[in-house]
Design a protein around this motif. Sequence first.
Motif, PDB file in Angstrom:
ATOM      1  N   LEU A  39       0.825  -1.238  -0.200  1.00  0.00           N
ATOM      2  CA  LEU A  39      -0.043   0.027  -0.109  1.00  0.00           C
ATOM      3  C   LEU A  39       0.699   1.353   0.118  1.00  0.00           C
ATOM      4  O   LEU A  39       0.702   2.096  -0.836  1.00  0.00           O
ATOM      5  CB  LEU A  39      -0.964  -0.144   1.223  1.00  0.00           C
ATOM      6  N   ILE A  40       1.863   1.179   0.958  1.00  0.00           N
ATOM      7  CA  ILE A  40       2.853   2.448   0.850  1.00  0.00           C
ATOM      8  C   ILE A  40       3.548   2.678  -0.304  1.00  0.00           C
ATOM      9  O   ILE A  40       3.739   3.764  -0.794  1.00  0.00           O
ATOM     10  CB  ILE A  40       3.733   2.304   2.034  1.00  0.00           C
ATOM     11  N   SER A  43       1.095   4.160  -3.227  1.00  0.00           N
ATOM     12  CA  SER A  43       0.856   5.323  -2.753  1.00  0.00           C
ATOM     13  C   SER A  43       1.878   6.430  -3.047  1.00  0.00           C
ATOM     14  O   SER A  43       1.614   7.423  -3.689  1.00  0.00           O
ATOM     15  CB  SER A  43       0.378   5.384  -1.406  1.00  0.00           C
ATOM     16  N   THR A  44       3.244   5.906  -2.649  1.00  0.00           N
ATOM     17  CA  THR A  44       4.274   6.793  -2.916  1.00  0.00           C
ATOM     18  C   THR A  44       4.399   7.086  -4.382  1.00  0.00           C
ATOM     19  O   THR A  44       4.733   7.993  -4.860  1.00  0.00           O
ATOM     20  CB  THR A  44       5.496   6.143  -1.941  1.00  0.00           C
ATOM     21  N   PHE A  46       2.288   6.876  -6.627  1.00  0.00           N
ATOM     22  CA  PHE A  46       1.289   7.701  -7.264  1.00  0.00           C
ATOM     23  C   PHE A  46       1.755   9.363  -6.906  1.00  0.00           C
ATOM     24  O   PHE A  46       1.562   9.978  -7.695  1.00  0.00           O
ATOM     25  CB  PHE A  46      -0.084   7.525  -6.780  1.00  0.00           C
ATOM     26  N   ALA A  47       1.982   9.319  -5.456  1.00  0.00           N
ATOM     27  CA  ALA A  47       2.373  10.663  -4.936  1.00  0.00           C
ATOM     28  C   ALA A  47       3.599  11.428  -5.887  1.00  0.00           C
ATOM     29  O   ALA A  47       3.372  12.656  -6.260  1.00  0.00           O
ATOM     30  CB  ALA A  47       2.704  10.669  -3.648  1.00  0.00           C
ATOM     31  N   THR A 115      10.619   2.195  -3.579  1.00  0.00           N
ATOM     32  CA  THR A 115       9.524   3.062  -4.523  1.00  0.00           C
ATOM     33  C   THR A 115      10.479   3.891  -5.020  1.00  0.00           C
ATOM     34  O   THR A 115      10.437   4.170  -6.098  1.00  0.00           O
ATOM     35  CB  THR A 115       8.536   3.634  -3.740  1.00  0.00           C
ATOM     36  N   VAL A 149      -2.493   6.850 -11.193  1.00  0.00           N
ATOM     37  CA  VAL A 149      -3.220   6.026 -10.527  1.00  0.00           C
ATOM     38  C   VAL A 149      -3.145   4.665 -10.951  1.00  0.00           C
ATOM     39  O   VAL A 149      -3.244   3.504 -10.399  1.00  0.00           O
ATOM     40  CB  VAL A 149      -4.774   6.673 -10.641  1.00  0.00           C
ATOM     41  N   ALA A 152       0.326   3.075 -10.076  1.00  0.00           N
ATOM     42  CA  ALA A 152       0.121   2.564  -8.766  1.00  0.00           C
ATOM     43  C   ALA A 152      -0.698   1.439  -8.646  1.00  0.00           C
ATOM     44  O   ALA A 152      -0.387   0.419  -7.883  1.00  0.00           O
ATOM     45  CB  ALA A 152      -0.406   3.684  -7.836  1.00  0.00           C
ATOM     46  N   ALA A 156       0.799  -2.198  -7.453  1.00  0.00           N
ATOM     47  CA  ALA A 156       0.057  -2.698  -6.254  1.00  0.00           C
ATOM     48  C   ALA A 156      -0.267  -4.478  -6.637  1.00  0.00           C
ATOM     49  O   ALA A 156      -0.038  -5.241  -5.875  1.00  0.00           O
ATOM     50  CB  ALA A 156      -1.198  -1.983  -5.746  1.00  0.00           C
TER      51      ALA A 156
END
Length: 208
Positions: A39-40, A43-44, A46-47, A115, A149, A152, A156
């Motif tokens: 998850l991290i 998310s990273t 994507f960020a 990441t 997205v 990401a 995942a």
Amino acid sequence: MDLKPLITLLAIVNPLAIVPFFIHYTQGMGARQRRRTILISASTAFAVIAACALAGLQILDFFGISLASFQVGGGMLLLMSAMAMLNAQPAEAKTTREEVDDAASRASIAVVPLTIPLLTGPATMSTVVIYAERAQTFWQHAALVGYGVVVALATAACFALAEPIARVLGKTGINVMTRLMGLILAALAVEVMAAGLQRLFPALGAGA
């Protein structure tokens, strides 16, 4: 809708090539901790892409860097990444053995180095900034963030299915996929550099 940015990002990030790293880093983790790492990491990723899409050009302006120069430099970086991928190496893998060993001993490796830089390093960032400059409307910028997205989700999915993927494809299969992505990325890198060179030296495009 222009899907070239998405294809480029997927070729650079190439989460399939990072599956062996993910398996190595998460050895000994429980299922819950591994899910948290996935998850991290997603998310990273994507960020990073969203931040470069929304603020990358402003950062270039702050440092007084022209986009044409950034395109040439970014294109060269993409080409170097493509060369690494053609040798079956991850595009963004720039960590040393000491960093790998140190990362494996830390409680959380989801952000560094899994990441950054393995998934979203300099080549990814420069690519997003270059495509952000080409976006003319709000929806085009939104699409670029939306591609983050997709990247990401792909990350995942690959990490969640890391062990089955590794069993089915094996090292040879992953290497073949990495080389195919590298060939695509090399062609895209040449396009990016050519566009930058034409901006820097307009005479190059006079005969086109």
